[in-house]
Design a protein around this motif. Structure first.
Motif, PDB file in Angstrom:
ATOM      1  N   ARG A 153      -2.980 -23.531  18.808  1.00  0.00           N
ATOM      2  CA  ARG A 153      -2.165 -22.356  18.446  1.00  0.00           C
ATOM      3  C   ARG A 153      -1.968 -22.302  16.934  1.00  0.00           C
ATOM      4  N   ASP A 154      -1.697 -23.453  16.340  1.00  0.00           N
ATOM      5  CA  ASP A 154      -1.447 -23.479  14.896  1.00  0.00           C
ATOM      6  C   ASP A 154      -2.694 -23.121  14.095  1.00  0.00           C
ATOM      7  N   GLU A 155      -3.865 -23.470  14.633  1.00  0.00           N
ATOM      8  CA  GLU A 155      -5.103 -23.113  13.926  1.00  0.00           C
ATOM      9  C   GLU A 155      -5.385 -21.620  14.065  1.00  0.00           C
ATOM     10  N   LEU A 156      -5.016 -21.059  15.218  1.00  0.00           N
ATOM     11  CA  LEU A 156      -5.340 -19.651  15.501  1.00  0.00           C
ATOM     12  C   LEU A 156      -4.540 -18.666  14.657  1.00  0.00           C
ATOM     13  N   VAL A 157      -3.232 -18.887  14.530  1.00  0.00           N
ATOM     14  CA  VAL A 157      -2.352 -17.869  13.918  1.00  0.00           C
ATOM     15  C   VAL A 157      -2.831 -17.453  12.522  1.00  0.00           C
ATOM     16  N   PRO A 158      -3.091 -18.397  11.595  1.00  0.00           N
ATOM     17  CA  PRO A 158      -3.542 -17.938  10.269  1.00  0.00           C
ATOM     18  C   PRO A 158      -4.895 -17.226  10.320  1.00  0.00           C
ATOM     19  N   ARG A 159      -5.746 -17.600  11.293  1.00  0.00           N
ATOM     20  CA  ARG A 159      -7.065 -16.935  11.383  1.00  0.00           C
ATOM     21  C   ARG A 159      -6.926 -15.490  11.850  1.00  0.00           C
ATOM     22  N   GLN A 160      -5.799 -15.166  12.473  1.00  0.00           N
ATOM     23  CA  GLN A 160      -5.622 -13.817  13.030  1.00  0.00           C
ATOM     24  C   GLN A 160      -4.874 -12.880  12.083  1.00  0.00           C
ATOM     25  N   TRP A 161      -4.884 -13.197  10.773  1.00  0.00           N
ATOM     26  CA  TRP A 161      -4.067 -12.438   9.820  1.00  0.00           C
ATOM     27  C   TRP A 161      -4.390 -10.945   9.865  1.00  0.00           C
ATOM     28  N   GLN A 162      -5.659 -10.606  10.128  1.00  0.00           N
ATOM     29  CA  GLN A 162      -6.026  -9.189  10.028  1.00  0.00           C
ATOM     30  C   GLN A 162      -5.449  -8.348  11.174  1.00  0.00           C
ATOM     31  N   LEU A 163      -4.947  -9.038  12.204  1.00  0.00           N
ATOM     32  CA  LEU A 163      -4.320  -8.296  13.306  1.00  0.00           C
ATOM     33  C   LEU A 163      -2.980  -7.702  12.878  1.00  0.00           C
ATOM     34  N   HIS A 164      -2.359  -8.260  11.839  1.00  0.00           N
ATOM     35  CA  HIS A 164      -1.026  -7.752  11.480  1.00  0.00           C
ATOM     36  C   HIS A 164      -0.753  -7.702   9.989  1.00  0.00           C
ATOM     37  N   LYS A 165      -1.630  -8.303   9.167  1.00  0.00           N
ATOM     38  CA  LYS A 165      -1.281  -8.369   7.743  1.00  0.00           C
ATOM     39  C   LYS A 165      -2.045  -7.389   6.863  1.00  0.00           C
ATOM     40  N   GLY A 166      -3.041  -6.739   7.374  1.00  0.00           N
ATOM     41  CA  GLY A 166      -3.816  -5.829   6.524  1.00  0.00           C
ATOM     42  C   GLY A 166      -3.104  -4.499   6.344  1.00  0.00           C
ATOM     43  N   ILE A 167      -3.880  -3.516   5.876  1.00  0.00           N
ATOM     44  CA  ILE A 167      -3.329  -2.175   5.620  1.00  0.00           C
ATOM     45  C   ILE A 167      -3.913  -1.218   6.657  1.00  0.00           C
ATOM     46  N   ASP A 168      -3.067  -0.356   7.163  1.00  0.00           N
ATOM     47  CA  ASP A 168      -3.502   0.666   8.113  1.00  0.00           C
ATOM     48  C   ASP A 168      -4.592   1.527   7.460  1.00  0.00           C
ATOM     49  N   ALA A 169      -5.692   1.773   8.192  1.00  0.00           N
ATOM     50  CA  ALA A 169      -6.851   2.479   7.618  1.00  0.00           C
ATOM     51  C   ALA A 169      -6.459   3.867   7.114  1.00  0.00           C
ATOM     52  N   GLY A 170      -5.504   4.517   7.778  1.00  0.00           N
ATOM     53  CA  GLY A 170      -5.053   5.847   7.345  1.00  0.00           C
ATOM     54  C   GLY A 170      -4.396   5.788   5.963  1.00  0.00           C
ATOM     55  N   THR A 171      -3.651   4.709   5.711  1.00  0.00           N
ATOM     56  CA  THR A 171      -3.001   4.563   4.395  1.00  0.00           C
ATOM     57  C   THR A 171      -4.059   4.301   3.322  1.00  0.00           C
ATOM     58  N   ILE A 172      -5.066   3.484   3.664  1.00  0.00           N
ATOM     59  CA  ILE A 172      -6.144   3.232   2.691  1.00  0.00           C
ATOM     60  C   ILE A 172      -6.841   4.556   2.347  1.00  0.00           C
ATOM     61  N   ALA A 173      -7.092   5.369   3.377  1.00  0.00           N
ATOM     62  CA  ALA A 173      -7.762   6.660   3.144  1.00  0.00           C
ATOM     63  C   ALA A 173      -6.879   7.562   2.277  1.00  0.00           C
ATOM     64  N   ALA A 174      -5.567   7.552   2.553  1.00  0.00           N
ATOM     65  CA  ALA A 174      -4.661   8.411   1.766  1.00  0.00           C
ATOM     66  C   ALA A 174      -4.628   7.961   0.313  1.00  0.00           C
ATOM     67  N   ILE A 175      -4.700   6.643   0.078  1.00  0.00           N
ATOM     68  CA  ILE A 175      -4.716   6.133  -1.307  1.00  0.00           C
ATOM     69  C   ILE A 175      -5.992   6.607  -2.008  1.00  0.00           C
ATOM     70  N   HIS A 176      -7.113   6.480  -1.309  1.00  0.00           N
ATOM     71  CA  HIS A 176      -8.373   6.898  -1.933  1.00  0.00           C
ATOM     72  C   HIS A 176      -8.357   8.403  -2.228  1.00  0.00           C
ATOM     73  N   ASP A 177      -7.861   9.189  -1.264  1.00  0.00           N
ATOM     74  CA  ASP A 177      -7.768  10.644  -1.474  1.00  0.00           C
ATOM     75  C   ASP A 177      -6.919  10.958  -2.704  1.00  0.00           C
TER      76      ASP A 177
ATOM     77  N   ALA B 108       0.836  -1.203   0.000  1.00  0.00           N
ATOM     78  CA  ALA B 108       0.000   0.000   0.000  1.00  0.00           C
ATOM     79  C   ALA B 108       0.876   1.260   0.000  1.00  0.00           C
ATOM     80  N   GLU B 109       1.937   1.236   0.798  1.00  0.00           N
ATOM     81  CA  GLU B 109       2.801   2.434   0.872  1.00  0.00           C
ATOM     82  C   GLU B 109       3.529   2.663  -0.441  1.00  0.00           C
ATOM     83  N   VAL B 110       3.980   1.587  -1.077  1.00  0.00           N
ATOM     84  CA  VAL B 110       4.685   1.728  -2.357  1.00  0.00           C
ATOM     85  C   VAL B 110       3.708   2.239  -3.422  1.00  0.00           C
TER      86      VAL B 110
END
Ligand SMILES: Cc1cc2nc3c(=O)[nH]c(=O)nc-3n(C[C@H](O)[C@H](O)[C@H](O)COP(=O)(O)OP(=O)(O)OC[C@H]3O[C@@H](n4cnc5c(N)ncnc54)[C@H](O)[C@@H]3O)c2cc1C
Length: 468
Positions: A273-297, A218-220
């Protein structure tokens, strides 16, 4: 290598650290404040401290508040805090009026460099090659190579340690299909970790493709968009994921990055634990909402001339294979699974924002193989104090930092837990509590029977030269 002179660091250290990223720099800074002192040495292969220099894009900020510096969440009175850095630069008042909790990434890098320039016991330009256990001396032997200015090996050396801590971090990941292109000098195919060094070359290309929907991608994309003429952007942004999803940043969601959650996670069965980690991807793998807003702007700004921007943003697309055409162009073979459709994209430059993978500790720890204990998937077993579980014959401890997602959860690479983990390691190492820990850190009660404390180690402390 055999012709190199050998340096022997005679005195055994209480703790030798491998790698100086934020994790081990935090540990070194907090170790500096342990009453009675600890004999430590930290080895880093780079010439100087440097934190993701290829992505210090103008305006990019930390995704954690500045309180997640190297020390504050364990010891707000430490001389190595971000506020002390600001004071040393006479910038406290501007920071106070700026009222920014999320500091610039470049500023975090400069702060860490200030710590690394002033803290004793850090050895830059030293690559650690092997760690062994010597049962005779009951010490770890840590073999290193001192590197010259261009990274060439100069001197071999050995340090002796009662305990070792690995903080070797992660390395850029390039998908198999794209690996031959990254090593070909004639085409502009770069990993996002090298983006700033390659930006001029990429911008000079007629058409650019960014692959990956995490924060780096997103930043690139945003940076390229800002530098292209409206209506003539010629950029594709593709991602395998089904959406360009925001990172979870709700206040209760962030409680997954607390010591409470880390303790809860560690106590779960391995399979859970192994089942949980991939399910929690949105805690660390998504895009910061501020960056998404800046892209849209920015995209909106590019419509002010009356047309649509020449930017294609498509999720759900997999790059199956890729090849070079002519001398400088790249052909990407794409698949859209939901549509069961395939196509080809010809582009002049590719930025691979395809993430990072933990540096495997295996090669460094090969000399410890007979003593290491593994889980059912062959990963190193790590106790709640961040110690590798070793054969009882080994009286020293090997700690790990940021290599324990499988045992401690998604908070392993998070800067907000860095000072706390370093303090937990020092408490375990000394058997005392130089850094008293909070008994509770989250409003959420993870699990039915919330464990209270304990922050003092329930096992014997690691072996030290002196009683601290
Ligand atoms: C662009 C980017 C931005 C990020 N931003 C945030 C953020 O805002 N908030 C957050 O919580 N997390 C963030 N992270 C995640 C994480 O906190 C960082 O990646 C952090 O750098 C991890 O620190 P580390 O010390 O574990 O590893 P690293 O920073 O990777 O450092 C490891 C060091 O070990 C050295 N090393 C490796 N092998 C050897 C060896 N054999 N001998 C000697 N030295 C060796 C390497 O050269 C390196 O300097 C970000 C990650 C990236 C990629």
């Amino acid at each position: 290598m055999t012709a190199m002179p050998a340096t022997e660091l005679d005195q055994p250290h209480d703790l030798v650290g491998i790698g100086v990223g934020p994790a081990n720099l935090s540990l070194a800074a907090l170790a500096d404040g342990v009453p009675g002192g600890l004999a430590t040495a930290f080895f880093e292969q780079r010439r100087n401290f440097s934190w993701h220099s290829g992505l210090l894009i103008d305006g990019a900020t930390l995704q954690v508040p500045f309180l997640a510096d190297l020390v504050t969440l364990a010891d707000p009175a430490s001389p190595w805090s971000f506020l002390r850095y600001l004071r040393s630069r006479e910038r406290l008042y501007p920071f106070y009026f700026a009222q920014n909790f999320h500091i610039h990434r470049a500023e975090y890098d400069a702060y860490c460099r200030w710590v690394s320039d002033n803290l004793p016991g850090l050895h830059f330009g030293h690559r650690v090659d092997a760690v062994r256990w010597n049962p005779g001396t009951e010490l770890f032997e840590v073999d290193f190579t001192q590197l010259g200015l261009d990274g060439e090996p100069e001197t071999a050396g050995r340090a002796h340690a009662r305990n070792v801590v690995l903080g070797v971090g992660s390395e850029p990941y390039v998908p198999e299909a794209l690996r031959p292109l990254v090593s070909s000098p004639s085409v502009a195919v770069v990993h996002s970790s090298d983006y700033l060094d390659s930006r001029d070359r990429v911008l000079a290309c007629e058409h650019v493709t960014v692959i990956g929907s995490g924060q780096s991608g997103a930043e690139v994309f945003l940076d390229l968009l800002r530098r292209r003429t409206p209506g003539a952007e010629a950029i594709h942004w593709l991602s395998r994921t089904e959406s360009f999803a925001p990172m979870e940043y709700s206040k209760l969601g962030l409680e997954h990055f607390t010591p409470d959650y880390t303790r809860y996670f560690h106590a779960l069965p391995e399979q859970t634990r192994d089942e949980l980690v991939p399910r929690q991807w949105q805690l660390h793998k998504g895009i910061d909402a501020g960056t998404i807003a800046a892209i849209h702007d920015e995209l909106y700004r590019h419509t002010l001339h009356g047309g649509w921007p020449d930017a294609v943003i498509t999720p759900g697309v997999t790059v199956r294979t890729a090849g070079r055409i002519a001398t400088t162009k790249v052909e990407l073979h794409l698949e859209h699974r939901q549509q069961s459709a395939r196509s080809c994209l010809t582009t002049d430059a590719v930025v691979l924002a395809t993430g990072y993978r933990d540096r495997p500790p295996g090669p460094l720890l090969a000399g410890l193989t007979p003593y290491l204990r593994h889980d059912s998937s062959g990963r190193l077993r790590v106790d709640s104090d961040y110690r590798l579980i070793l054969d009882s014959e080994v009286t020293g401890s090997v700690y790990v930092q940021n290599a324990e997602t499988h045992t401690h959860g998604v908070g392993a690479p998070d800067l907000g837990l860095t000072a706390w983990r370093a303090a937990a390691i020092l408490n375990s190492l000394t058997g005392k509590a130089p850094y008293p820990m909070p008994r509770r850190t989250a409003f959420t009660s993870f699990g039915m029977n919330r464990p209270v404390g304990p922050e003092l180690p329930d096992r014997p402390p690691a072996r030290l030269a002196r009683t601290t």
